[in-house]
Design an enzyme around this catalytic site. Sequence first.
Site, mmCIF file in Angstrom:
data_model
loop_
_atom_site.group_PDB
_atom_site.id
_atom_site.type_symbol
_atom_site.label_atom_id
_atom_site.label_comp_id
_atom_site.label_asym_id
_atom_site.label_seq_id
_atom_site.Cartn_x
_atom_site.Cartn_y
_atom_site.Cartn_z
ATOM 1 N N GLY A 267 0.927 -1.212 -0.133
ATOM 2 C CA GLY A 267 0.008 0.140 0.020
ATOM 3 C C GLY A 267 0.715 1.180 -0.181
ATOM 4 O O GLY A 267 2.003 1.045 -0.354
ATOM 5 N N CYS A 268 0.172 2.411 0.516
ATOM 6 C CA CYS A 268 1.037 3.548 0.439
ATOM 7 C C CYS A 268 2.357 3.489 1.111
ATOM 8 O O CYS A 268 2.424 3.042 2.474
ATOM 9 C CB CYS A 268 0.181 4.733 1.193
ATOM 10 S SG CYS A 268 0.949 6.315 1.262
#
Length: 236
Positions: A56-57
């Site tokens: 993810g981020c």
Amino acid sequence: MRRTRFILSLCAAVALAIAAFAVAPSRAAETAVIIPPPAMDAPASDGLQTALLAGGCFWGVQGVFQHTAGVTSAVSGYSGGSKATADYNLVSTGSTGHAEAVQIKYDPKKISYGRILQIFFSVVHDPTQLNRQGPDTGTQYRSAIFTANDEQKKVADAYIAQLNAAKVYKKPIVTKVGPLEAFYPAEAYHQDYLTLHPNQPYIAYNDIPKVEALKKIFAENYIEKPTLVGTAKVTN
């Protein structure tokens, strides 16, 4: 008439908010999960080792490992695509092949590769989400382990098989394991982002809970002062 229009506009706004909430990913989908340690692990060795993870981020991934004892550096960046497209604006299109990733340098005598993977699968992200993580969607937010050698690949593959066999999650793990070909550090403004912006809404809602979960579940591996890429001035 004005009052009627106002009420209709208000109702429409509420309806849109309800609809948005209904389709928005639930934070519960990323809630930390207590999982067993890997049955197979890499032995301790001399010198620093490198792990490269995408979940993810990269703000949250970096933030968690910057609070992990034994980690000497955690750098946000890109992996999976070419050097020419290792740019945030390009990567954000989801068409470069890159994943937002974090390069982790660690001392294997203080923390093992297996424990790093355990933290990754437990508190960093939800490995059952395909090409997304929480509110972020696209292949750049995929779950991936880029292995530096055959030993890391064996440990990662065995651990995923172990967790799937134990049915730790309600759905199968979708994390891809592949060889590390190259890593490109992200722009300076992405580094130490969680530490520099703890009250930014995205960080406060999505990422601070991950650090708190690290502190609670892996207390023996948690350090209060983060290991930063640069000299960061904390804003509160």
